[in-house]
Design a protein around this motif. Structure first.
Motif, short mmCIF file in Angstrom:
data_model
loop_
_atom_site.label_atom_id
_atom_site.label_comp_id
_atom_site.label_asym_id
_atom_site.label_seq_id
_atom_site.Cartn_x
_atom_site.Cartn_y
_atom_site.Cartn_z
N ALA A 13 0.99 -1.14 0.03
CA ALA A 13 -0.12 0.17 0.01
C ALA A 13 0.88 1.17 0.02
O ALA A 13 0.60 2.29 -0.73
CB ALA A 13 -0.86 -0.15 1.26
N ALA A 14 1.97 1.48 0.66
CA ALA A 14 2.74 2.59 0.89
C ALA A 14 3.64 2.43 -0.45
O ALA A 14 3.80 3.88 -0.98
CB ALA A 14 3.65 2.32 2.10
N HIS A 16 2.52 1.67 -3.43
CA HIS A 16 1.72 2.15 -4.32
C HIS A 16 1.22 3.65 -4.23
O HIS A 16 1.19 4.40 -5.07
CB HIS A 16 0.52 1.31 -4.55
CG HIS A 16 0.76 -0.07 -5.10
ND1 HIS A 16 0.00 -1.03 -4.59
CD2 HIS A 16 1.13 -0.59 -6.37
CE1 HIS A 16 0.31 -2.09 -5.66
NE2 HIS A 16 1.00 -1.56 -6.49
N ALA A 17 1.00 3.89 -2.91
CA ALA A 17 0.90 5.44 -2.36
C ALA A 17 1.99 6.32 -2.98
O ALA A 17 1.84 7.45 -3.39
CB ALA A 17 0.83 5.29 -1.08
N VAL A 20 1.43 7.08 -6.39
CA VAL A 20 0.51 7.90 -6.70
C VAL A 20 0.91 9.27 -6.63
O VAL A 20 0.52 10.04 -7.33
CB VAL A 20 -0.78 7.36 -5.62
CG1 VAL A 20 -1.98 8.48 -5.89
CG2 VAL A 20 -1.54 6.21 -6.16
N LEU A 50 -6.60 3.56 -1.67
CA LEU A 50 -5.44 4.77 -1.40
C LEU A 50 -5.49 6.04 -1.55
O LEU A 50 -5.24 6.78 -0.59
CB LEU A 50 -4.41 4.13 -2.62
CG LEU A 50 -3.61 2.85 -2.54
CD1 LEU A 50 -2.81 2.54 -3.57
CD2 LEU A 50 -2.87 2.53 -1.48
N LEU A 51 -6.47 6.32 -2.28
CA LEU A 51 -6.89 7.98 -2.60
C LEU A 51 -7.40 8.37 -0.99
O LEU A 51 -7.17 9.48 -0.69
CB LEU A 51 -7.59 8.22 -3.81
CG LEU A 51 -6.91 8.07 -4.95
CD1 LEU A 51 -7.91 8.10 -5.96
CD2 LEU A 51 -5.68 8.95 -5.22
N LEU A 54 -4.73 8.77 1.51
CA LEU A 54 -3.85 9.77 1.16
C LEU A 54 -4.56 11.24 1.30
O LEU A 54 -3.94 12.18 1.92
CB LEU A 54 -3.42 9.78 -0.33
CG LEU A 54 -2.34 8.67 -0.45
CD1 LEU A 54 -2.02 8.76 -2.07
CD2 LEU A 54 -1.22 8.75 0.18
N TYR A 59 -2.07 14.01 2.43
CA TYR A 59 -0.86 13.97 1.33
C TYR A 59 -1.47 14.56 -0.08
O TYR A 59 -1.04 14.79 -0.80
CB TYR A 59 -0.51 12.54 1.38
CG TYR A 59 0.45 12.14 2.27
CD1 TYR A 59 1.73 12.49 2.37
CD2 TYR A 59 -0.07 11.16 3.16
CE1 TYR A 59 2.33 12.35 3.64
CE2 TYR A 59 0.88 10.83 4.31
CZ TYR A 59 2.13 11.36 4.49
OH TYR A 59 2.75 11.00 5.59
N LEU A 247 4.45 5.28 4.89
CA LEU A 247 4.41 6.47 3.75
C LEU A 247 5.20 7.49 4.28
O LEU A 247 6.05 8.02 3.80
CB LEU A 247 3.13 6.87 3.43
CG LEU A 247 2.94 7.77 2.27
CD1 LEU A 247 3.56 7.10 0.90
CD2 LEU A 247 1.39 8.03 2.04
#
Length: 251
Positions: A13-14, A16-17, A20, A50-51, A54, A59, A247
């Motif tokens: 997840a981190a 991919h983040a 992004v 994820l969005l 964030l 973020y 992250l």
């Protein structure tokens, strides 16, 4: 207590983040979720999760007319006072985690051969562990210490135990070097490291690795023995929410 988890999820997840955030940063006037999904190559349904994370961690921001842009947290972490901003961000995450799991929460790293509690969040209903023995000398007994040592190689573990000889703190403390090293060697990354009254009578703890690159770190929680029945759901929540910590370490 069998507390098995899939620890790879927060790491992926981190990662991919981060992709992004890089993609959003390249679109100065905003970018839609659909376009991000095409550029990064992940399903929109997963991307939306994820969005949401964030945006919650600030973020990312969202323009009134549609489209994601770089958010306040990312700007602060990229500023000159990066270390101070990172510390504030970490503290905010730990406080939020404390309230979610109902237990004291800790972020720790293995720095220069020592266990280092970077920060923690406790409260009246989430008391922290009474540090009656310096955590640097208690890695063999604490969930934090064992989680960090488990991420080292065999030589580094031996070196640590040669400097900090295992001492008995309670009747449950393991002090035999060979037994300790065997347990650390066999500790699966997918299973939380536990301290069931090994460091202090009346307290249970659990820790999960949160590591990207060469940094050896972990998230942990502690609670009174009377609340031990809540340990598993608390660790589940900690594991699910580890991505923001990873992250912030990566930026």
């Amino acid at each position: 207590m069998a507390l098995e988890h899939r620890q790879t999820a927060p790491v992926y997840a981190a990662q991919h983040a981060l992709r992004v955030l890089e993609a959003v940063d390249s679109h100065r006037h905003g970018v839609t979720a659909e376009q991000l999904a095409r550029e990064i190559g992940v399903p929109v349904a997963y991307l939306n999760q994820l969005l949401a994370m964030l945006r919650r961690e600030r973020y990312l921001g969202f323009l009134p007319g549609g489209g994601y842009v770089v958010g306040e947290s990312l700007v602060l972490l990229g500023a000159a006072n990066h270390d101070g901003a990172l510390a504030e961000k970490l503290r905010a995450i730990l406080v939020e985690l404390r309230d979610e799991v109902g237990a004291a929460v800790y972020f720790s790293r293995y720095d220069d051969g020592e266990v280092n509690i970077i920060d923690f969040a406790d409260g009246p209903d989430a008391p922290k562990v009474n540090e009656w023995v310096d955590f640097r000398s208690a890695a063999h007994a604490s969930a934090v210490g064992k989680c960090l040592l488990a991420q080292l190689d065999h030589k580094a573990r031996l070196e640590h135990l040669s400097r900090h000889r295992p001492a008995r703190f309670t009747s449950r403390t393991e002090i035999d070097d060979r037994a300790l090293l065997t347990k650390l060697e066999r500790q699966p990354a997918s299973v939380p490291t536990l301290d069931l009254q090994e460091y202090a009578v009346g307290t249970v703890c659990a820790a999960i690795p949160v590591t990207i690159g060469k940094t050896v770190a972990c998230l942990a929680l502690s609670m009174p023995l009377a609340k031990a029945h809540r340990l598993r759901p608390a660790v589940d929540t900690l594991n699910e929410r580890a991505a923001p910590v990873l992250l912030s370490m990566s930026i």
